[in-house]
Design a protein around this motif. Structure first.
Motif, short mmCIF file in Angstrom:
data_model
loop_
_atom_site.label_atom_id
_atom_site.label_comp_id
_atom_site.label_asym_id
_atom_site.label_seq_id
_atom_site.Cartn_x
_atom_site.Cartn_y
_atom_site.Cartn_z
N GLN A 1 97.34 -25.43 -59.35
CA GLN A 1 95.89 -25.64 -59.47
C GLN A 1 95.29 -26.02 -58.12
N LEU A 2 96.02 -26.87 -57.35
CA LEU A 2 95.51 -27.27 -56.04
C LEU A 2 95.43 -26.07 -55.10
N LEU B 1 95.08 -22.94 -55.90
CA LEU B 1 93.98 -22.07 -56.33
C LEU B 1 92.64 -22.65 -55.89
N ALA B 2 92.47 -23.97 -56.02
CA ALA B 2 91.21 -24.59 -55.62
C ALA B 2 91.00 -24.48 -54.10
N GLN B 3 92.11 -24.62 -53.31
CA GLN B 3 92.00 -24.51 -51.85
C GLN B 3 91.58 -23.11 -51.44
N ASN B 4 92.16 -22.10 -52.09
CA ASN B 4 91.78 -20.70 -51.81
C ASN B 4 90.32 -20.46 -52.12
N GLN B 5 89.84 -20.99 -53.21
CA GLN B 5 88.41 -20.81 -53.56
C GLN B 5 87.52 -21.50 -52.53
N LEU B 6 87.95 -22.67 -52.07
CA LEU B 6 87.16 -23.40 -51.07
C LEU B 6 87.10 -22.63 -49.76
#
Length: 416
Positions: free
Chosen positions: A348-349, A351-356
């Motif tokens: 999840q982390l 994925l969130a970093q990629n989106q950021l």
């Protein structure tokens, strides 16, 4: 020339008419009937061609067995009289009979139809007779054979009965008044049943029981009433109104009273049946008690307690097994979570970093200050960033670089 006064002329005519027509029998149709308060009846007797006035004075009118009705065809027995003050003549009626039918028969049918229409004969209003009457009233002639017949039957069948006798006229003038009065009086005493009776006779002898006042007294009585008048072939108005009709006075007692001998036989039969049932019950209870004793010996309190303890131990074992199984299951689930939870968090982390990172790249690529390439500017219409292809001829828009904002208008547009 000799002359007569009007009164003298009427007197001579009256004398002539009453002497010539002292007894006449006339058939005709009743019309314009008037029942005067004095008790006199005035009416017109007519046929298809003529009419004549008639009167029936109170003394004769009270003897009528039926009610005069408009249009009724009758035969009159009377005499011609002249009423001097008006000079008019009329028939003074002695008696009236229905044409083609006897007066009593006509009166019987007339009253029967009237009472039936008023609900006097309705089955739903008839009262039930008690199965074991203790006190009854006999409304009859104390000197008649009917009374002796009824007393004889009562003495033979049911000696526990208390009987009161109301001595009344059962035929002739005044009989209907006496019978109705006796019914009204006896009804207030509280008897179980009233028996209205007399022996056989002609229709004239029995007529008092066809009178409306007797029917009214029976209908209004709160005590059950038996009508036992005449023989089996005789049907009186009282028979239809009463709660029960008996063909003869003695039959009334047989229908009303239980037979003592039959009751004794019935009691003996019930006693035998009761004895058999009690013996059977005792036997059944004895067998049940024996079974209970055997069951108690086989299932003592100690054995029952031991059985209960065994059941408790068995339940404890099952409970321990189930608890251990639940604990093992939960341990496996916890171990699985120890392995899968960090992996899920790391995923999840990431994925969130990629989106950021993606959002930061987009922000940098679209920020006006970062767009410094020669020949490029950001277009806006109404202070909103738009694409070049969305502009149309005549639109006013702004071209913005890092340091300059130019307002312009589309003059021409072509696709390349």
């Amino acid at each position: 020339m000799n002359h007569l006064s009007v009164s003298a002329l009427n007197e001579q005519i009256k004398h002539l008419l009453e002497e010539s027509f002292s007894r006449v029998f006339v058939e005709g149709e009743l019309s314009r009937i008037t029942f005067h308060n004095s008790g006199h009846i005035y009416f017109t007797l007519k046929d298809k061609d003529s009419a004549i006035s008639a009167v029936m004075f109170r003394g004769n009118a009270s003897k009528l067995k039926f009610r005069l009705e408009e249009g009724m065809k009758v035969i009159i027995d009377g005499a011609i009289t002249l009423y001097k003050p008006r000079g008019s003549y009329q028939i003074n009626c002695f008696s009236i009979e229905p044409s083609g039918q006897g007066a009593l028969a006509f009166a019987y049918e007339q009253l029967k139809q009237k009472l039936a229409s008023q609900g006097y004969f309705a089955q739903e209003r008839k009262k039930q007779l008690p199965p074991f009457p203790s006190r009854i009233a006999l409304i009859t002639s104390a000197t008649g054979a009917a009374l002796q017949d009824m007393l004889r039957v009562a003495q033979k069948r049911y000696r526990l009965l208390e009987i009161d006798i109301y001595d009344v006229l059962v035929q002739g003038e005044g009989a209907s008044f006496a019978i109705a009065k006796a019914i009204e009086t006896a009804d207030k005493v509280g008897y179980d049943v009233l028996v209205v009776s007399r022996g056989g006779g002609s229709i004239e002898d029995l007529w008092a029981f066809n009178e409306e006042r007797v029917a009214d007294a029976i209908f209004m009585a709160s005590t059950p009433v038996i009508s036992a008048v005449g023989h089996e072939i005789d049907w009186l108005i009282s028979d239809f109104v009463a709660d029960m009709r008996a063909p003869t006075p003695s039959a009334a007692m047989e229908m009303l009273l239980p037979d003592t001998n039959e009751l004794l036989l019935h009691v003996d039969s019930l006693s035998s049946q009761m004895t058999q049932k009690i013996q059977q019950k005792l036997y059944n209870y004895t067998q049940s008690l024996r079974h209970l004793q055997e069951g108690y010996a086989q299932h003592s309190v100690e054995k029952k307690l031991q059985h209960k303890f065994e059941e408790i131990e068995h339940l404890k074992g099952r409970f321990t097994q189930q608890i251990a199984f639940k604990i093992q299951t939960m341990q496996r689930e916890v171990e699985s979570l120890h392995v899968s939870y960090p992996q899920a968090i790391a995923s999840q982390l990431s994925l969130a970093q990629n989106q950021l990172n993606h959002l930061q790249n987009m922000l940098q690529s679209n920020h006006p200050k970062l767009k410094t390439k020669k020949g490029f500017a950001q277009l806006a219409k109404n202070h909103k960033v738009v694409a070049l292809k969305s502009l149309h001829v005549g639109d006013i828009f702004e071209a913005q670089s890092e340091s300059v904002v130019v307002e312009a208008q589309v003059l021409n547009k072509r696709n390349i």
